[in-house]
Design a protein around this motif. Structure first.
Motif, PDB file in Angstrom:
ATOM      1  N   ALA A 117       0.870  -1.173   0.000  1.00 53.36           N
ATOM      2  CA  ALA A 117       0.000   0.000   0.000  1.00 53.36           C
ATOM      3  C   ALA A 117       0.908   1.225   0.000  1.00 53.36           C
ATOM      4  CB  ALA A 117      -0.907   0.008   1.221  1.00 53.36           C
ATOM      5  N   ALA A 118       0.629   2.181  -0.880  1.00 49.64           N
ATOM      6  CA  ALA A 118       1.513   3.336  -1.005  1.00 49.64           C
ATOM      7  C   ALA A 118       0.724   4.588  -1.339  1.00 49.64           C
ATOM      8  CB  ALA A 118       2.564   3.091  -2.091  1.00 49.64           C
ATOM      9  N   VAL A 119       1.260   5.729  -0.920  1.00 50.02           N
ATOM     10  CA  VAL A 119       0.707   7.043  -1.268  1.00 50.02           C
ATOM     11  C   VAL A 119       1.855   7.926  -1.713  1.00 50.02           C
ATOM     12  CG1 VAL A 119      -1.295   6.913   0.246  1.00 50.02           C
ATOM     13  CG2 VAL A 119       0.862   7.802   1.146  1.00 50.02           C
ATOM     14  N   GLY A 120       1.575   8.846  -2.619  1.00 46.41           N
ATOM     15  CA  GLY A 120       2.629   9.703  -3.134  1.00 46.41           C
ATOM     16  C   GLY A 120       2.125  11.068  -3.540  1.00 46.41           C
ATOM     17  N   LEU A 121       3.045  12.011  -3.582  1.00 48.28           N
ATOM     18  CA  LEU A 121       2.777  13.380  -4.020  1.00 48.28           C
ATOM     19  C   LEU A 121       3.897  13.788  -4.953  1.00 48.28           C
ATOM     20  CD1 LEU A 121       1.132  16.078  -3.664  1.00 48.28           C
ATOM     21  CD2 LEU A 121       2.789  16.656  -1.870  1.00 48.28           C
ATOM     22  N   ASP A 122       3.547  14.357  -6.094  1.00 46.72           N
ATOM     23  CA  ASP A 122       4.572  14.837  -7.013  1.00 46.72           C
ATOM     24  C   ASP A 122       4.065  16.061  -7.742  1.00 46.72           C
ATOM     25  OD1 ASP A 122       3.649  14.041  -9.968  1.00 46.72           O
ATOM     26  OD2 ASP A 122       3.076  12.418  -8.610  1.00 46.72           O
ATOM     27  N   GLY A 123       5.007  16.810  -8.282  1.00 45.84           N
ATOM     28  CA  GLY A 123       4.610  18.007  -9.004  1.00 45.84           C
ATOM     29  C   GLY A 123       5.792  18.806  -9.478  1.00 45.84           C
ATOM     30  N   VAL A 124       5.489  19.947 -10.089  1.00 47.53           N
ATOM     31  CA  VAL A 124       6.509  20.861 -10.556  1.00 47.53           C
ATOM     32  C   VAL A 124       5.990  22.287 -10.401  1.00 47.53           C
ATOM     33  CG1 VAL A 124       5.687  20.648 -12.946  1.00 47.53           C
ATOM     34  CG2 VAL A 124       8.000  21.485 -12.503  1.00 47.53           C
ATOM     35  N   SER A 125       6.844  23.153  -9.887  1.00 44.95           N
ATOM     36  CA  SER A 125       6.529  24.569  -9.727  1.00 44.95           C
ATOM     37  C   SER A 125       7.387  25.361 -10.702  1.00 44.95           C
ATOM     38  CB  SER A 125       6.799  25.011  -8.284  1.00 44.95           C
ATOM     39  OG  SER A 125       6.575  26.395  -8.133  1.00 44.95           O
ATOM     40  N   ARG A 126       6.742  26.226 -11.535  1.00 42.98           N
ATOM     41  CA  ARG A 126       7.456  26.913 -12.607  1.00 42.98           C
ATOM     42  C   ARG A 126       7.177  28.404 -12.592  1.00 42.98           C
ATOM     43  NH1 ARG A 126       5.378  22.187 -16.632  1.00 42.98           N
ATOM     44  NH2 ARG A 126       3.420  22.802 -15.683  1.00 42.98           N
ATOM     45  N   GLU A 127       8.184  29.171 -13.044  1.00 42.01           N
ATOM     46  CA  GLU A 127       8.048  30.631 -13.053  1.00 42.01           C
ATOM     47  C   GLU A 127       7.069  31.122 -14.106  1.00 42.01           C
ATOM     48  OE1 GLU A 127      12.239  32.514 -11.376  1.00 42.01           O
ATOM     49  OE2 GLU A 127      11.883  32.405 -13.529  1.00 42.01           O
ATOM     50  N   ASN A 128       7.151  30.561 -15.310  1.00 40.45           N
ATOM     51  CA  ASN A 128       6.419  31.110 -16.440  1.00 40.45           C
ATOM     52  C   ASN A 128       5.319  30.198 -16.966  1.00 40.45           C
ATOM     53  OD1 ASN A 128       8.175  33.403 -16.470  1.00 40.45           O
ATOM     54  ND2 ASN A 128       9.715  32.104 -17.458  1.00 40.45           N
ATOM     55  N   LEU A 129       5.003  29.154 -16.204  1.00 38.61           N
ATOM     56  CA  LEU A 129       3.944  28.230 -16.595  1.00 38.61           C
ATOM     57  C   LEU A 129       3.128  27.860 -15.364  1.00 38.61           C
ATOM     58  CD1 LEU A 129       5.954  25.825 -18.943  1.00 38.61           C
ATOM     59  CD2 LEU A 129       4.080  27.310 -19.660  1.00 38.61           C
ATOM     60  N   PRO A 130       1.905  27.382 -15.557  1.00 43.32           N
ATOM     61  CA  PRO A 130       1.116  26.958 -14.398  1.00 43.32           C
ATOM     62  C   PRO A 130       1.810  25.818 -13.649  1.00 43.32           C
ATOM     63  CG  PRO A 130      -0.268  27.159 -16.354  1.00 43.32           C
ATOM     64  CD  PRO A 130       1.137  27.288 -16.820  1.00 43.32           C
ATOM     65  N   ASP A 131       1.678  25.823 -12.337  1.00 47.44           N
ATOM     66  CA  ASP A 131       2.211  24.733 -11.531  1.00 47.44           C
ATOM     67  C   ASP A 131       1.385  23.474 -11.743  1.00 47.44           C
ATOM     68  OD1 ASP A 131       4.004  26.557 -10.584  1.00 47.44           O
ATOM     69  OD2 ASP A 131       3.013  26.834  -8.644  1.00 47.44           O
ATOM     70  N   TYR A 132       2.032  22.333 -11.494  1.00 46.45           N
ATOM     71  CA  TYR A 132       1.308  21.063 -11.532  1.00 46.45           C
ATOM     72  C   TYR A 132       1.563  20.325 -10.230  1.00 46.45           C
ATOM     73  CZ  TYR A 132       0.273  16.164 -12.235  1.00 46.45           C
ATOM     74  OH  TYR A 132      -0.215  14.904 -12.064  1.00 46.45           O
ATOM     75  N   ALA A 133       0.527  19.711  -9.675  1.00 49.66           N
ATOM     76  CA  ALA A 133       0.664  18.871  -8.489  1.00 49.66           C
ATOM     77  C   ALA A 133      -0.347  17.749  -8.574  1.00 49.66           C
ATOM     78  CB  ALA A 133       0.463  19.685  -7.206  1.00 49.66           C
ATOM     79  N   GLY A 134       0.044  16.572  -8.129  1.00 44.06           N
ATOM     80  CA  GLY A 134      -0.852  15.429  -8.146  1.00 44.06           C
ATOM     81  C   GLY A 134      -0.570  14.501  -6.985  1.00 44.06           C
ATOM     82  N   ALA A 135      -1.592  13.805  -6.548  1.00 44.26           N
ATOM     83  CA  ALA A 135      -1.465  12.823  -5.468  1.00 44.26           C
ATOM     84  C   ALA A 135      -1.930  11.468  -5.991  1.00 44.26           C
ATOM     85  CB  ALA A 135      -2.290  13.229  -4.259  1.00 44.26           C
ATOM     86  N   SER A 136      -1.266  10.403  -5.543  1.00 48.10           N
ATOM     87  CA  SER A 136      -1.583   9.061  -6.014  1.00 48.10           C
ATOM     88  C   SER A 136      -1.621   8.091  -4.845  1.00 48.10           C
ATOM     89  CB  SER A 136      -0.536   8.582  -7.040  1.00 48.10           C
ATOM     90  OG  SER A 136      -0.459   9.445  -8.144  1.00 48.10           O
TER      91      SER A 136
END
Length: 544
Positions: free
Chosen positions: A516-535
């Motif tokens: 059983a596992a949980v995770g969080l990942d994403g990317v934060s950028r200056e000139n583009l929308p940020d992305y974040a997701g949980a799994s």
């Protein structure tokens, strides 16, 4: 990909064959059985991924996989291999059905006792490509089209022998690296498309003859020569580097020596231009890369020749500790090199490396594979099944793959530092790696890549893992990574990618375990929308 899989499997089989040949000697049967550990497995899992920003989509998919993890140790041979095939099955158009092969291997195989060995390594990994060209090993869940596959393989013989009082060493290496084109890369408004690396062939050869201190003279002497060539398919770029040098070792004490060398080197970087249309604009192929004009003359982007030198110290107070530091002139500028290896116990090791070099993306990946030891355990993201930037190891640079960096095609001068520490004690194992890499790109003034000449990309990275055995049937683990990329290309700016995963494993029956596992990942950028997701994942594995 078929060739990649064939060679990767060969890396797994060859050390086992070599070990079996060695074991036919005087080794007792019990020693042979301890030398080979092979664990094939199959698994199935259910995954749910929720996009946290910029949207709120939730997708569910199934994952089935098969793989093998192996560790092989002989009298003079050693290898570690992790291979995996995975099929991802989506339930609607939000998640496409995909097939992925991933693996990492490193082997040192005795061909003629300890005098002649075959050194080899391989990598197949999924990466995410950001709008500024930054990339990092790992598949971060979801259904991101800006992911790609990286494949790399290298192999070659190395030898060491004695000719009279002289020690003679040398070797040859052939390496190949390929990057598949991402389906899409999200770019800032008005930004130029990223010229993604395609493939490269690298060759390297070196030989040295020398005598140790107090053999003929109170000091040690040596002479050597080397050759390095990298051919990058993008615009037919080429690095050609040849050198000869002599070196001296002056003992200061039983544990300390001053070393120095002087020689001659010729370095050339060249390429061709892209095909131009009637308006003079470069033609881009269906793979999103510039089409090389093979009829265009080769253009010199960088060239230097002349005297090279370096001076430094080597310190080895014990068999568990060694360090070196040097300053010298090469590639037309002053360079700094250094390394530290400290293994206070048989189950812990610290490695520090300060490096500089002239290379390509392909050469960087091959160099990272070389730094891995031959005794490691691959660390995979329990949710995606993909490799991360580190392996669990107490030798070599266990986090070498974390510094792959920019995926741009232009060759570059690379300078940086990498630090890794790994340890295991009782039921606990952990490791951490960190580093900084600076790349100054090189391109011909009269080519389509001219704008990249002199542009600097900087990359800071951090990767860590920890595992705790709770009892004979269960274990918890935690892994994470972060990568800050600061690109000098246009308005690309900075981006920070991150990933964090926690997992619980339990053995229900002999050979059958659940996760059983949980995770969080994403990317934060200056000139583009940020992305974040949980799994989140639940799954079963059967180990044969």
């Amino acid at each position: 990909m078929r060739a990649t899989l064939t060679i990767a499997l060969a890396l797994a089989v060859l050390p086992a064959t070599a070990f079996a040949q060695e074991a036919d000697g005087d080794e007792p049967s019990s020693a042979r059985s301890r030398g080979i550990e092979v664990q094939p497995y199959i698994e199935a899992a259910q995954v749910v991924t929720a996009e946290l920003e910029p949207g709120d989509d939730v997708v569910t998919y199934s994952r089935i996989g098969a793989g093998v993890d192996a560790g092989i140790t002989g009298r003079y041979s050693a290898a570690s291999v992790s291979l995996r095939y995975e099929r991802r099955i989506g339930y609607d158009d939000a998640v496409a059905d995909t097939d992925t092969f991933s693996g990492v291997a490193r082997a040192s195989v005795a061909l003629a006792g300890p005098a002649v060995t075959l050194e080899a390594g391989g990598l197949a990994a999924r990466t995410r490509v950001d709008g500024n060209g930054a990339t990092s090993v790992g598949d971060f869940g979801g259904n991101d089209d800006s992911t790609s596959q990286v494949y790399a393989l290298y192999a070659g013989p190395a030898f060491q022998t004695e000719v009279g009082v002289a020690q003679v060493t040398g070797g040859y290496q052939l390496g190949y690296t390929r990057v598949e084109s991402p389906d899409a890369i999200t770019l800032a408004p008005g930004a130029e498309p990223v010229d993604v690396f395609d493939e490269s062939l690298s060759q390297r050869a070196a030989v040295r003859a020398g005598v140790a201190p107090d053999t003929v003279l109170p000091v040690g002497l040596g002479v050597g020569a080397g050759w390095n060539r990298q051919d990058v398919s993008n615009l037919d770029q080429r690095i050609e580097d040849r050198y000869v040098r002599a070196d001296v070792t002056v003992p200061v004490s039983p544990t300390l020596a001053v070393v120095g060398g002087v020689g001659y080197e010729h370095v050339e970087v060249s390429s061709r231009d892209a095909v131009r249309d009637a308006a003079g604009d470069p033609v881009i192929g269906v793979d999103g890369r510039f089409v090389t004009d093979s009829a265009a003359p080769r253009q010199i982007a960088y060239e230097t020749d002349g005297l090279i030198w370096d001076v430094g110290v080597m310190w080895r107070p014990s068999r568990r500790t060694s360090a070196s530091a040097s300053i010298g002139r090469r590639y037309g500028s002053t360079n700094y090199y250094g390394s530290l290896t400290y293994a206070p116990t048989a189950r812990s090791a610290l490695n520090v490396s300060v490096y500089t070099g002239l290379t390509s993306f392909g050469g960087q990946v091959i160099g990272a594979l070389e730094e891995l030891g031959t005794d490691f355990e691959a660390l995979r993201n329990p949710i995606t099944g993909q490799l991360g930037g580190c392996v669990a190891a107490t030798e070599g640079n266990g986090c070498a793959l974390a510094r792959i960096g920019s995926i741009r095609s232009s060759v570059f001068r690379s300078r940086g530092v990498a630090i890794s520490y790994g340890a295991s004690a009782g039921r606990t194992s952990f490791g951490v790696g960190a580093g900084y890499d600076r790349r100054s790109f090189i391109a011909g003034e009269d080519t389509v890549l001219a704008a990249a000449n002199g542009v600097v990309d900087e990359n800071w990275w951090l990767s860590a893992y920890a595992a705790q055995q709770l009892d004979r049937q269960s274990q918890v683990s935690l892994g994470g990574s972060a990568n800050l990329s600061d690109s000098g290309f246009g308005d690309s700016g900075q981006s920070i990618g991150y990933s964090l995963v926690a997992a619980y494993n339990r053995e229900f029956l002999e050979r059958l375990s659940g996760t059983a596992a949980v995770g969080l990942d994403g990317v934060s950028r200056e000139n583009l929308p940020d992305y974040a997701g949980a799994s989140a994942l639940v799954g079963l594995r059967y180990t044969f």
